[in-house]
Design an enzyme around this catalytic site. Structure first.
Site, PDB file in Angstrom:
ATOM      1  N   ARG A   1      11.091  -0.243  11.275  1.00 30.09           N
ATOM      2  CA  ARG A   1      10.027  -0.031  12.252  1.00 30.09           C
ATOM      3  C   ARG A   1      10.113  -1.070  13.360  1.00 30.09           C
ATOM      4  NH1 ARG A   1       4.703   0.354   8.576  1.00 30.09           N
ATOM      5  NH2 ARG A   1       3.907  -0.740  10.403  1.00 30.09           N
TER       6      ARG A   1
ATOM      7  N   ARG B   1      11.724  -4.922   5.233  1.00 31.29           N
ATOM      8  CA  ARG B   1      11.385  -3.528   4.897  1.00 31.29           C
ATOM      9  C   ARG B   1      12.269  -2.527   5.637  1.00 31.29           C
ATOM     10  NH1 ARG B   1       5.239  -1.664   5.350  1.00 31.29           N
ATOM     11  NH2 ARG B   1       5.346  -2.550   7.439  1.00 31.29           N
TER      12      ARG B   1
ATOM     13  N   ARG C   1      -9.840   0.456   8.630  1.00 27.89           N
ATOM     14  CA  ARG C   1      -9.397  -0.877   9.029  1.00 27.89           C
ATOM     15  C   ARG C   1     -10.463  -1.635   9.813  1.00 27.89           C
ATOM     16  NH1 ARG C   1      -3.526   0.360   8.893  1.00 27.89           N
ATOM     17  NH2 ARG C   1      -2.323  -1.493   9.340  1.00 27.89           N
TER      18      ARG C   1
ATOM     19  N   LYS D   1       0.828  -1.218   0.000  1.00 27.89           N
ATOM     20  CA  LYS D   1       0.000   0.000   0.000  1.00 27.89           C
ATOM     21  C   LYS D   1       0.862   1.268   0.000  1.00 27.89           C
ATOM     22  CE  LYS D   1      -1.987  -1.220   3.896  1.00 27.89           C
ATOM     23  NZ  LYS D   1      -1.260  -2.490   4.167  1.00 27.89           N
TER      24      LYS D   1
ATOM     25  N   ARG E   1      -0.636  -8.548  13.546  1.00 28.39           N
ATOM     26  CA  ARG E   1      -1.204  -7.597  12.590  1.00 28.39           C
ATOM     27  C   ARG E   1      -1.999  -8.318  11.505  1.00 28.39           C
ATOM     28  NH1 ARG E   1       4.303  -4.751  11.395  1.00 28.39           N
ATOM     29  NH2 ARG E   1       3.233  -3.754   9.672  1.00 28.39           N
TER      30      ARG E   1
END
Ligand code: ADP
Ligand code: ADP
Ligand code: ZN
Length: 214
Positions: free
Chosen positions: A161, A127, A88, A13, A172
């Site tokens: 992160r 990431r 969400r 996203k 998640r």
């Protein structure tokens, strides 16, 4: 144009939002980015949200909807919005309809990034982002062109992160399955959902999204 990019953590996203911003002059509204900025600035919202985010659970619907409201209020009406990571939950989807009406906008498209769950842990644990400009990278799938130097701004500092670890990712993903995926049928009933193969390369996904918006 006002669009939602919907997909589990790691679906792409943020990556695709950045491309849309660059090519179509739209604005990315990422509640995750807004919350991380609040955590960094140690605002009351940030202080409240930090522990929840570290666990991989969802921050309250009211908090994130207020963040979106404030961003929409500050945007020119002619600038298109890309909702990234919002809504969400069913309650957020309802609030978004209200907020769009309040700001004289309508939802044009929900683009669902369909991905294979097995790929997500790999995507998320690899990431990293530029510490200065926020450009997104991946250890294997999107290295900077010159090793250690941001393509966009030349910075040599990068960050990861704290919630991008395997254990938090599992939580998640469960949150996504339990609370976010169930909002899709409501949008499908309105005939505004388009599915894109999120397992394709970054460029191919971008092209598929462009075709949808053309
Ligand atoms: P999201 O915002 O949905 O959580 P990101 O856009 O941050 O996801 O993507 C997660 C990671 O996977 C990033 O490191 C990104 O560079 C990488 N990535 C994104 N899209 C693809 C893709 N189509 N193929 C391979 N890697 C991708
Ligand atoms: P992802 O890589 O999973 O797409 P985000 O950056 O969108 O991550 O979100 C990071 C975290 O911020 C989430 O795990 C959650 O704790 C919080 N968060 C972000 N957006 C929302 C939202 N719309 N509702 C509730 N919590 C959110
Ligand atoms: Zn940079």
């Amino acid at each position: 144009m006002n669009i939602i990019l919907l997909g589990p953590p790691g679906a792409g996203k943020g990556t695709q939002s950045a491309r849309l911003v660059e090519r179509h002059g739209m604005r990315q509204l990422s509640t995750g980015d807004m919350l991380r900025a609040a955590v960094k600035a140690q605002t009351p919202v940030g202080i409240k949200a930090k522990a929840v985010m570290d666990r991989g659970e969802l921050v309250s619907d009211e908090i994130v909807s207020e963040l979106i409201d404030a961003e929409l209020a500050a945007m020119p009406a002619s600038t298109g919005a890309i909702f990234d990571g919002y809504p969400r939950t069913a309650a957020q989807a309802e609030m978004l309809d209200m907020l769009l009406a309040k700001h004289g906008r309508k939802l044009d498209r929900v683009i669902e990034l369909a991905v294979d769950e097995d790929a997500l842990v790999d995507r998320i644990t690899g990431r990293f982002t530029c510490a200065r400009c926020g450009a997104g990278y991946h250890d294997r799938y999107k290295q900077p062109k010159a090793a250690g130097v941001c393509d966009e701004c030349g910075s040599t500092e990068f960050k990861r992160r704290p919630d991008d670890n395997e254990e938090t990712v599992r939580t998640r993903m469960q949150e996504y399955r339990a609370k976010t995926a169930p909002i899709l049928p409501g949008y499908e009933a309105r005939g505004i959902v388009a599915q894109v193969d999120g397992m394709a390369s970054i460029d191919d996904v971008a092209e598929a999204i462009d075709d949808l918006l053309a």
